[in-house]
Design an enzyme around this catalytic site. Structure first.
Site, PDB file in Angstrom:
ATOM      1  N   TYR A 159       5.678   7.327  13.439  1.00  0.00           N
ATOM      2  CA  TYR A 159       6.871   7.135  12.629  1.00  0.00           C
ATOM      3  C   TYR A 159       7.367   8.452  12.024  1.00  0.00           C
ATOM      4  CZ  TYR A 159       9.597   6.377   8.450  1.00  0.00           C
ATOM      5  OH  TYR A 159      10.566   6.480   7.493  1.00  0.00           O
ATOM      6  N   ASP A 216       6.576  10.188   3.325  1.00  0.00           N
ATOM      7  CA  ASP A 216       6.538   8.740   3.493  1.00  0.00           C
ATOM      8  C   ASP A 216       5.273   8.336   4.249  1.00  0.00           C
ATOM      9  OD1 ASP A 216       7.012   6.064   3.881  1.00  0.00           O
ATOM     10  OD2 ASP A 216       8.868   6.307   5.012  1.00  0.00           O
ATOM     11  N   GLU A 242       5.733   8.224  -0.812  1.00  0.00           N
ATOM     12  CA  GLU A 242       6.405   6.935  -0.624  1.00  0.00           C
ATOM     13  C   GLU A 242       5.559   5.970   0.193  1.00  0.00           C
ATOM     14  OE1 GLU A 242      10.278   5.302   1.912  1.00  0.00           O
ATOM     15  OE2 GLU A 242      10.088   7.439   1.452  1.00  0.00           O
ATOM     16  N   GLU A 345      18.264   8.939  -0.843  1.00  0.00           N
ATOM     17  CA  GLU A 345      18.001   9.247   0.553  1.00  0.00           C
ATOM     18  C   GLU A 345      19.330   9.270   1.313  1.00  0.00           C
ATOM     19  OE1 GLU A 345      15.164   7.576   4.198  1.00  0.00           O
ATOM     20  OE2 GLU A 345      15.645   6.272   2.499  1.00  0.00           O
ATOM     21  N   TRP A 408       3.053  -0.042  11.085  1.00  0.00           N
ATOM     22  CA  TRP A 408       3.803   1.047  11.666  1.00  0.00           C
ATOM     23  C   TRP A 408       4.425   1.904  10.565  1.00  0.00           C
ATOM     24  CZ3 TRP A 408       9.325   1.519  11.583  1.00  0.00           C
ATOM     25  CH2 TRP A 408       9.820   2.611  12.306  1.00  0.00           C
TER      26      TRP A 408
END
Length: 408
Positions: A159, A216, A242, A345, A408
């Site tokens: 990811y 993240d 995050e 974001e 994921w």
């Protein structure tokens, strides 16, 4: 102002988007974003078959009453499909109210609390040289804060790495690939935990201590793994870590808090204000990651941030490319109005998307502003949208080395 039509428009310029267009008897129109990445058609049916018929004849000015009606009359509450549909209605009604008043929505929410919204972009690379190049590219584009995602040695595709070859045109980082079945990626948490601190050490050495850096974890760690990562990243002064652990297990954030002072952001998969209740009250997070599109719209987003303000928790609204320009605009208006804004974001949409959605916002010197057009400041070109029919697309999924399906 009575609602006379509620049309659901599906278009796929650079990716699939679901937009609700509400029209009143005096000719005003409002747009709302109902995009649910990889499950778009579920929301289309919910809107067309169940919500739109209930809107005809309603007073478009009764935003709160309509929100409560759609939420409570359905009985089966919450969930991403329901809340994306309600969000689209809520945004569209705020858009109409702003146009009727001749004012941008942020003025209706109390006016601006700042001149612009600090935005962060997504830098990524399969290795340090490509990551450094991506960071520099984002700085040249004006970003003053940057999220850092990196490849992990031994893993083929993970990811957040826009530079990975997917056989598709790069669209910043749009992970949903068009096709009949989700793409399979691989994952190894221990390898990730070993590698990531070395990456941030290198980034700090190259770019200095002042650049705000974000990362993240995308829900992939257990609570103790997340605590370990947060502690190991403390020397590199992250703006936030995050989604360090799956958000469903909210008690896990207590354990993470016990072990690290790295700021935490969470909530992009949350759907209602109630999902944040304990996290805010117990101050287990520092930033609210809700997205207007999946959270019921502007109305609940403003409410959750008013609640968060009591605990010095700030906003960090979700803004990937599967939030349409309409949803992004909604978040910008809220962010400009609230006192406890943190960061926004901002992943830039592709040229085809920008031809479908005409937008009034600006991005200057790292700061966003929704513009001062009445309403949300976004209009949809229906003819242009019709050039790009829906295409099946799914988000990827992860498997571990032994074949186990993993977050994921």
């Amino acid at each position: 102002m009575k609602i006379v039509t509620a049309d659901v428009i599906v278009t796929s310029p650079n990716r699939n988007f679901v937009t609700l267009k509400i029209t009143t008897d005096d000719g005003l129109t409002g747009l709302g974003d109902a995009t649910l990445n990889g499950r778009e058609l579920a929301v289309v049916s919910y809107l067309r078959d169940h919500v739109a018929p209930l809107l005809i004849g309603r007073d478009a000015g009764r935003i709160e009453d309509t929100w409560q009606f759609l939420y409570r009359s359905g009985y089966w509450r919450r969930g991403p499909v329901t809340m994306a549909a309600i969000a689209a209605v809520d945004m569209a009604l705020w858009d109409i109210k702003g146009k009727a008043a001749g004012m941008p929505v942020y003025q209706l929410l109390g006016g601006a609390s700042r001149n612009g919204l600090m935005a962060y972009g997504h830098a990524s690379g399969v290795d340090l040289p490509s990551l450094f190049d991506s960071i520099r590219e984002h700085q040249e584009q004006g970003y003053r804060s940057i999220r850092v995602q990196t490849g992990v040695p031994g893993l083929k595709a993970i990811y957040g790495i826009a530079a990975q070859s997917t056989g598709e045109e790069r669209y910043d980082h749009e992970p949903a690939q068009r096709g009949a079945y989700p793409a399979e990626e691989d994952w190894d948490t221990r390898a990730y935990l070993r590698h990531l601190p070395t990456v941030f050490e290198a980034v700090r050495h190259e770019f200095g201590p002042d650049l705000p850096l974000l990362h993240d974890g995308h829900h992939r760690m257990t609570p103790i793994q997340a605590a370990k990562l947060g502690k190991s990243l403390e020397p590199y002064d992250l703006f936030w870590l995050e989604d360090c652990t799956p958000a469903e297990n909210q008690e896990a954030l207590r354990l993470v808090r016990q072990h690290t002072t790295t700021p935490l952001a969470i909530g992009e998969i949350f759907n209602t204000v109630w999902d944040f209740q304990a996290l805010i009250k117990e101050q287990l997070i520092d930033y609210v990651r809700a997205a207007s599109t999946h959270f019921g719209g502007i109305s609940p987003l403003k409410k959750v941030m008013d609640y968060a303000a009591q605990y010095q928790v700030k906003s960090g609204f979700h803004g990937p490319t599967d939030i349409s320009p309409v949803g992004l605009a909604a978040q910008m208006h809220v962010g400009l109005a609230i006192h406890n804004f943190g960061i926004q974001e901002y992943m830039q949409h592709g040229a085809k998307t920008n031809s479908v959605f005409q937008q009034s916002f600006t991005f200057t010197d790292g700061y966003l502003h929704p513009g001062d057009n009445p309403g949300l400041g976004v209009e949809l070109d229906v003819d242009e949208a019709g050039k790009y029919p829906y295409e099946t697309a799914y988000l990827p999924y992860n498997r571990l080395a032994d074949g186990t399906v993993h977050d994921w």
